[in-house]
Design an enzyme around this catalytic site. Structure first.
Site, PDB file in Angstrom:
ATOM      1  N   ASP A 147       0.832  -1.208   0.000  1.00  0.00           N
ATOM      2  CA  ASP A 147       0.000   0.000   0.000  1.00  0.00           C
ATOM      3  C   ASP A 147       0.862   1.251   0.000  1.00  0.00           C
ATOM      4  OD1 ASP A 147      -2.301   1.498  -0.020  1.00  0.00           O
ATOM      5  OD2 ASP A 147      -2.700   1.303   2.116  1.00  0.00           O
ATOM      6  N   TRP A 186       2.992   7.672  -3.062  1.00  0.00           N
ATOM      7  CA  TRP A 186       4.430   7.819  -3.341  1.00  0.00           C
ATOM      8  C   TRP A 186       4.613   8.568  -4.660  1.00  0.00           C
ATOM      9  CZ3 TRP A 186       7.787   6.424  -7.214  1.00  0.00           C
ATOM     10  CH2 TRP A 186       9.149   6.365  -6.907  1.00  0.00           C
ATOM     11  N   ASN A 192      -9.967  -3.925  -6.763  1.00  0.00           N
ATOM     12  CA  ASN A 192      -9.097  -3.012  -7.517  1.00  0.00           C
ATOM     13  C   ASN A 192      -9.501  -2.822  -8.985  1.00  0.00           C
ATOM     14  OD1 ASN A 192      -6.045  -3.887  -5.696  1.00  0.00           O
ATOM     15  ND2 ASN A 192      -7.436  -2.176  -5.403  1.00  0.00           N
ATOM     16  N   SER A 242      -8.373  -5.174   5.031  1.00  0.00           N
ATOM     17  CA  SER A 242      -8.799  -5.066   3.626  1.00  0.00           C
ATOM     18  C   SER A 242      -9.048  -6.407   2.931  1.00  0.00           C
ATOM     19  CB  SER A 242      -7.776  -4.244   2.826  1.00  0.00           C
ATOM     20  OG  SER A 242      -7.683  -2.942   3.320  1.00  0.00           O
TER      21      SER A 242
END
Ligand code: FPP
Length: 247
Positions: free
Chosen positions: A26, A31, A74, A201
């Site tokens: 994660d 980033w 996702n 999750s």
């Protein structure tokens, strides 16, 4: 805990080594954002971190590393991002097929691969075949994976076996574990979540029943072997009782 002794990246002697480490990858997006880069640049950096950490785990003697690379949720991400992650997986699988014998690394994909492209499925089948010829460190990559879906799939498979008269006696936890993607693999001792969130999750819901959790704000692409050492050191400070009392 086992009694494996190991030397960490800082040259210190760690007391006990987890046999199996699980990591929720994660923080790739954040980033990249911090660097004004597209999100997929974060995933690229994250895939490099995965290579480094897998190599380090193998070096220090961890037996299994399981990473959450792509969840069943996702797919909701923008098409371009999903496409970018699939491309990275394709690249990684090609490299794995080229290198796994040389590096003595087994690889397994956990998840429903039916939604993946035929090319990816073929590569996964190839890594499965090669893995059968190798003994040693194993990397498990969760793709289109969800913990609840895994449990339902296992229950369905058990029900089919039961209906076909292929099972004996009352179903035990151990037998049920044999229907999961992780069949035959010890449960994770240590679950690491970088990226500053404190959630599971939908990851390895069955297998993490007694795992030690370690959270850090470090974003996944910045996660180094030294960060892994910190997680292992924290694990060593824990008192694992598995529901019992201290001896
Ligand atoms: C989570 O960060 C990361 C992902 C959903 C994708 C992870 C995929 C890879 C690293 C590429 C392929 C992996 C392997 C193992 C070869 P996020 O995007 O949710 O980050 P954010 O919370 O900062 O937005």
């Amino acid at each position: 805990m086992g009694d494996n002794k190991t030397q960490n990246a800082a040259g210190e002697q760690a007391k006990c080594l987890p046999r199996h480490i699980a990591i929720i990858l994660d923080g790739n997006g954040r980033w990249a954002k911090k660097r004004l880069m597209p999100r997929n640049a974060g995933h690229l950096a994250g895939s490099e971190t995965f290579r480094n950490i897998a190599t380090y785990c193998k070096e220090i003697g961890v037996e299994y590393l399981t990473v959450y690379a792509f969840s069943t949720e996702n797919w909701k991400r923008p098409e371009e991002e999903v496409g970018g992650i699939m491309k990275l997986l394709d690249k990684y699988l090609h490299e794995a097929i080229r290198d796994m014998r040389k590096k003595n690394i087994r690889m397994k994909v956990f998840g429903d691969t039916s939604r993946l492209s035929p090319e990816l499925r073929k590569l996964i089948a190839e890594t499965d075949e090669i893995s059968k010829t190798i003994e040693g460190f194993q990397a498990n990559v969760c793709i289109n994976y969800g913990g609840r879906a895994e449990i339902v799939r296992a229950a369905q498979a058990y029900a089919r076996d039961y209906a076909a008269g292929k099972t004996e006696g009352e179903l035990t936890e151990e037998q049920f574990s044999g229907y999961l993607y992780s069949a035959g693999i010890p449960d994770p001792d240590l679950l690491i979540r970088p990226g500053g969130e404190y959630r599971i999750s939908n990851f390895l819901l069955w297998q993490c029943a007694y795992s030690e959790f370690y959270y850090t704000d470090v974003l996944w692409p910045d996660f180094t072997p030294q960060e892994l050492d910190k997680a292992i050191a924290a694990y060593n400070r824990r008192d694992r009782r598995f529901g019992g009392v201290k001896g």
